[in-house]
Write an enzyme that holds these catalytic residues in place. Sequence first.
Site, PDB file in Angstrom:
ATOM      1  CG  HIS A   1      44.058  43.495  36.343  1.00 19.72           C
ATOM      2  ND1 HIS A   1      45.320  42.919  36.330  1.00 19.72           N
ATOM      3  CD2 HIS A   1      43.311  42.757  37.212  1.00 19.72           C
ATOM      4  CE1 HIS A   1      45.331  41.888  37.168  1.00 19.72           C
ATOM      5  NE2 HIS A   1      44.129  41.772  37.721  1.00 19.72           N
TER       6      HIS A   1
ATOM      7  CG  HIS B   1      37.767  40.092  42.414  1.00 23.80           C
ATOM      8  ND1 HIS B   1      38.872  40.133  43.229  1.00 23.80           N
ATOM      9  CD2 HIS B   1      38.250  39.939  41.154  1.00 23.80           C
ATOM     10  CE1 HIS B   1      39.973  40.034  42.500  1.00 23.80           C
ATOM     11  NE2 HIS B   1      39.617  39.903  41.234  1.00 23.80           N
TER      12      HIS B   1
ATOM     13  CG  ASP C   1      41.486  38.991  35.219  1.00 21.56           C
ATOM     14  OD1 ASP C   1      41.321  38.576  34.058  1.00 21.56           O
ATOM     15  OD2 ASP C   1      42.026  38.309  36.117  1.00 21.56           O
ATOM     16  CG  ASP C   2      39.693  42.779  38.445  1.00 20.75           C
ATOM     17  OD1 ASP C   2      39.370  41.576  38.507  1.00 20.75           O
ATOM     18  OD2 ASP C   2      40.663  43.249  39.048  1.00 20.75           O
TER      19      ASP C   2
ATOM     20  CG  HIS D   1      37.515  37.701  37.312  1.00 25.23           C
ATOM     21  ND1 HIS D   1      38.439  36.696  37.552  1.00 25.23           N
ATOM     22  CD2 HIS D   1      38.050  38.840  37.842  1.00 25.23           C
ATOM     23  CE1 HIS D   1      39.484  37.212  38.188  1.00 25.23           C
ATOM     24  NE2 HIS D   1      39.275  38.504  38.381  1.00 25.23           N
TER      25      HIS D   1
END
Length: 359
Positions: free
Chosen positions: A189, A100, A45-46, A96
């Site tokens: 991540h 966020h 993620d991210d 995603h």
Amino acid sequence: MLKAKLVKGAVALVLFGTLFSIPMMPVSSAADASCPNGYVGLTFDDGPNTSNTTKLLNALKQAGLRATMFNIGQNAQNNPSLVRDQATAGMWIGNHSYTHPDMTTLSSSQMSSEISRTQQTIQSITGTAPKLFRPPYGATNATLKSIETQNSLTEVLWNVDSQDWNGATTAQIVVAAGRLQNGDVILMHDQYQTTLQAIPQIAQNLKSRGLCSGMISPSTGRAVAPDGGSSGGGDGTPSTGTKKETESMTKGGQYTSNISSPFNGVALYANNDSVKYTQYFESGTHNFSLRGASNNSEMARVDLKIGGQTKGTFYFGGSYPAVYTLNNVSHGTGNQEIELVVTADNGTWDAYIDYLEIN
């Protein structure tokens, strides 16, 4: 320009011999004997970010792993080359959100904006909109799920949390990955060195347990073999449908020619080089998947035209053959001329294309 193209044609065989002798990341298939116990979904993620994404991609490739990258929209917007690098490396790309947030704290219109902006950003960079969505923090509710459905997205959470976001050590991340079973998905991540350092051991442990890294099915949200479908990047073979080999199409343009490596297909060398054929459609909306590659390190662009109108663009970011999909393309019914054409040639946009599949 003419001289350059003639030289290019003359050295085509040399290019084939050099470009495609580059070691490629091993890709598991549904019949891969090295994966007797199934497939797991590695997710990050991210990203993307300038400090770690390139290192992560290199580590994954070196370890022979593929993963799903759940990108934050604004990060993708700020780092489009890294998004293309993800796709070129054979990774799948998911949504995603754009900034966020905890999506459950937003209004429905704000939720929709977070999702749609990210869809549009990633599609503008890669040519394909994501099929998978991971809500930040795993926070979801019925309203969010409805908006995901409106955007043709499958919500993906996880079975195993690596806890890399919570200060887990490399050893602890490896232990967490050791709990993965067939079909499971692990949360990791993009930005942590501890996660990066865990990659080689994760790969070794999966291999020792007869597991392979796979894609996440848009139908079930579980990990499946890499050729189980396509979720926005990589070489997943699209599902069965009308399949047309490009070498059987009508060639147009000065330098269009057949090739036999890295697949039997067609090379589009110059601006407006193309292949085309006539397809009968009973209905007016389909998904179009094109397998291809660039003949060098530059981005190759192939436009899809139906009935003389441009409907979308396929992008191929390197010599590794990949399948990209344009979803929900609207077009005329009855007999329609389908054309695949290079329209932005600058001497480096040359494309190799294998087949077009319509579903």
